[in-house]
Scaffold this active site. Structure first.
Site, short mmCIF file in Angstrom:
data_model
loop_
_atom_site.label_atom_id
_atom_site.label_comp_id
_atom_site.label_asym_id
_atom_site.label_seq_id
_atom_site.Cartn_x
_atom_site.Cartn_y
_atom_site.Cartn_z
N HIS A 1 0.53 -1.38 -0.15
CA HIS A 1 -0.11 -0.29 -0.33
C HIS A 1 0.93 1.20 0.19
CE1 HIS A 1 -2.73 3.02 1.16
NE2 HIS A 1 -3.70 2.31 2.15
N CYS A 2 2.38 1.63 0.84
CA CYS A 2 3.16 1.99 0.63
C CYS A 2 3.80 2.50 -0.96
CB CYS A 2 4.02 2.03 1.94
SG CYS A 2 2.43 2.05 3.80
N LEU A 3 4.89 1.83 -0.93
CA LEU A 3 6.20 2.21 -1.90
C LEU A 3 5.36 2.15 -3.37
CD1 LEU A 3 9.33 0.60 -0.61
CD2 LEU A 3 8.45 2.70 0.43
N ASP B 1 2.37 6.34 -2.03
CA ASP B 1 2.94 6.95 -0.88
C ASP B 1 3.69 8.38 -2.19
OD1 ASP B 1 1.44 6.02 0.51
OD2 ASP B 1 3.36 5.73 1.79
#
Ligand code: NAD
Length: 416
Positions: free
Chosen positions: A257-259, A262
Site C-alpha cells: 500500500h505504501c511504496l 505514497d
C-alpha cells in the site's frame, strides 16, 4: 482510564487498537467493513501481526463497531483509513474525507484527533481541520488535532510500535503535548516536530528514500544483466563498506500500500509549487518497469532451453508483495502473472500466505506438486519457511528474482 478511538481497522489500525488495549485503555474500534468488526468481536485476527490469542485476551477492552457514534466516548481518536491513488495516479482522499466527515458528526469538545494515514504535507491543516470544524468546534481551541505517521512494517518483529520512535506534529503546542502524552502510552520514544506538515513530509521522505534506492539498484540489475555481472555479488561487495553505503536489494518491483503509492502524494502536491519531483517520477518509472524486465528474463531462460513462454507451465513462487505476509496489494507478482498469461503461459502459484488469487481464478498449489509439473519456477517473493534450495534442486528451470538460490549454483538456475 483513557478511551481511545481508532477509525480504520486494517494493517495499521488493528495493531494500534491492540497496543492501546494492551496498555489498559478501552478502545472503540470503528470500521465500515462489518466483516472486520465481526471478526474482531469473535477474536479472529485478519492481520498477521496480531494473533487470535492477543485479540481474544482483549475482548472486553476492544469494542469494535461500524457506528461512529461510539467514538464520542473516546478522549482521543486516531484516523487510519486508506490513502490510495485514483486511476490517474492522483491522491484519493475519498476514504479520509468520508471518515473525517463522519467523525465531525460525533466530535465533542476536548477530544484529541490524530491522523495516522500517509498523506501529503498540508492534509491535516487544510483538509482534516476544516471538515472537523463543520462540527462547530474550532481546531486547536475546542479540540486538539495532530498528525503522527505510522511506521509499522507488517511481518516485522524486531521493530515494533513499542520500540520504533513515533513522530508527532501538532496544530498547536497544546495539540502536540496531548498527542505526545497519548503515544507515550504505547511507544518508548515520541519525537515531537514543529508542525503537522513536518511530520507528514517526514513520512513521505522515509518512503521516497526507499523507493529511490530500490530503483537505483533495480536499474543496476538491468545493466548488470547486459554486462554479464552478478548484481547480488556487486551489492554484497559494496555492502562491506562500513560507512556511507546502505544496502538495498534488487527485485521484481515494489508492492504494498505504501511504496508504489505514497511518493506520488508528494509529486502531486509539488506541482502546486511549480516543482517537478524528478527523483520520485524516475524511481516510479524504473520500479514499474521491473516486472516487464523479469518476464523478459524468464522468456530468455526458456528460450535458451529451446522453449517458448507460450504453452510453458510456470509456477510463481511467492505472490504477496513481501516476505512473511499475505498482502498482495500492488504486488509485482500480479503483473508478472498477467504478463505471462498474455504470452500464453499456463501459470500456477505457490504461496503459504496467500490461499487464493480470485482475480486469476487460482489457488495456491502445493510446492512439490507444482515443481514436478512446471517447466519453470519463478521465485518472485522469498517467504521464510519456503525451501528455495529444494526448488533449485527439483525444478527443471528456476528464475530467481530475489537472490535466494545463490548457494545452489546449478545450471538450471538463472538469477535477476
Ligand atoms: N500497511 C502498512 O504497512 C502501512 C504502513 C504505514 C502507513 N500506512 C498508511 O496507513 C493508512 C492505512 O493503511 P492500511 O494498510 O492499514 O489500510 P487497510 O486497507 O489495511 O485498512 C484500512 C481500513 O480502513 C477502513 N475504512 C475505509 N474507509 C473507512 C471509513 N470511511 N470509515 C471507517 N473505516 C474505513 C477499511 O475498511 C479498512 O479496514 C494508509 O494511509 C497507509 O498508507 C500503511
Amino acid at each position: 482510564m483513557t478511551t481511545v478511538g481508532v477509525i480504520g481497522l486494517g494493517y495499521v489500525g488493528l495493531p494500534l487498537a491492540v497496543a492501546f488495549a494492551q496498555e489498559g485503555c478501552d478502545v472503540v474500534a470503528v470500521d465500515l467493513d462489518a466483516r472486520k468488526v465481526e471478526a474482531i468481536a469473535a477474536g479472529e485476527s485478519y492481520v498477521e501481526d496480531v494473533s487470535n490469542e492477543s485479540l481474544g485476551q482483549l475482548e472486553s477492552r476492544i469494542h469494535a463497531t461500524t457506528q461512529y457514534a461510539a467514538l464520542s466516548q473516546a478522549e482521543a481518536v486516531l484516523i487510519c483509513v486508506p490513502t490510495p491513488l485514483t486511476r490517474n495516479r492522483e491522491p484519493d482522499l475519498g476514504p479520509l474525507i468520508e471518515a473525517t466527515r463522519a467523525l465531525a458528526g460525533v466530535l465533542r469538545a476536548d477530544q484529541l484527533v490524530v491522523l495516522e494515514s500517509t498523506t501529503y504535507p498540508g492534509t491535516t491543516r487544510e483538509r482534516v481541520a476544516p471538515l472537523l470544524e463543520e462540527s462547530g468546534l474550532a481546531a486547536g481551541r475546542d479540540f486538539h488535532l495532530a498528525y503522527s505517521p505510522e511506521r509499522v512494517d507488517p511481518g516485522r518483529t524486531d521493530h515494533t510500535l513499542r520500540n520504533t520512535p513515533k513522530v508527532v506534529g501538532g496544530l498547536t503546542d497544546a495539540c502536540a503535548e496531548r498527542a505526545h502524552a497519548l503515544y507515550a502510552l504505547v511507544c518508548d520514544q515520541v519525537v515531537g516536530v514543529s508542525s503537522p506538515e513536518t511530520a507528514e513530509l517526514a513520512k513521505l521522505l522515509e518512503n521516497i528514500f526507499r523507493s529511490v534506492n530500490i530503483a537505483l539498484v533495480n536499474e543496476l540489475a538491468m545493466l548488470t544483466d547486459r554486462m554479464g555481472i552478478d548484481v547480488w555479488e556487486v551489492v554484497e561487495a559494496a555492502a562491506t563498506k562500513p560507512y556511507g553505503f546502505m544496502r538495498f536489494e534488487p527485485g521484481p518491483g515494489m508492492g504494498g500500500h505504501c511504496l508504489p503509492v505514497d511518493p506520488f502524494y508528494l509529486s502531486w502536491r509539488a506541482r502546486e509549487f511549480d516543482m517537478a519531483t524528478e527523483f520520485i517520477e524516475l524511481a516510479g518509472k524504473i520500479n514499474q518497469q521491473m516486472p516487464y524486465h523479469c518476464v523478459t528474463k524468464a522468456q530468455r531462460a526458456l528460450n535458451d532451453r529451446g522453449m517458448s513462454v507460450k504453452g510453458a507451465r510456470v509456477v510463481v513462487v511467492g505472490v504477496s508483495y513481501k516476505p512473511g505476509v499475505g498482502d498482495v496489494r500492488e504486488s509485482p507478482a500480479l503483473k508478472i502473472i498477467s504478463l505471462l498469461r498474455e504470452l500464453g503461459a499456463e501459470v500456477v502459484y505457490h504461496d503459504p500466505h496467500v490461499p487464493g488469487l480470485a482475480e486469476f481464478g487460482l489457488t495456491s498449489t502445493p510446492l512439490e506438486q507444482a515443481l514436478a509439473e512446471a517447466d519453470l519456477a519463478l521465485i518472485v517473493t522469498a517467504h521464510p519457511g519456503v525451501d528455495h534450495e529444494l526448488i533449485a534442486r527439483r525444478a527443471r528451470l528456476v528464475v530467481d528474482l530475489r537472490g535466494v538460490t545463490r548457494a545452489a549454483s546449478t545450471a538450471n538456475v538463472v538469477r535477476l
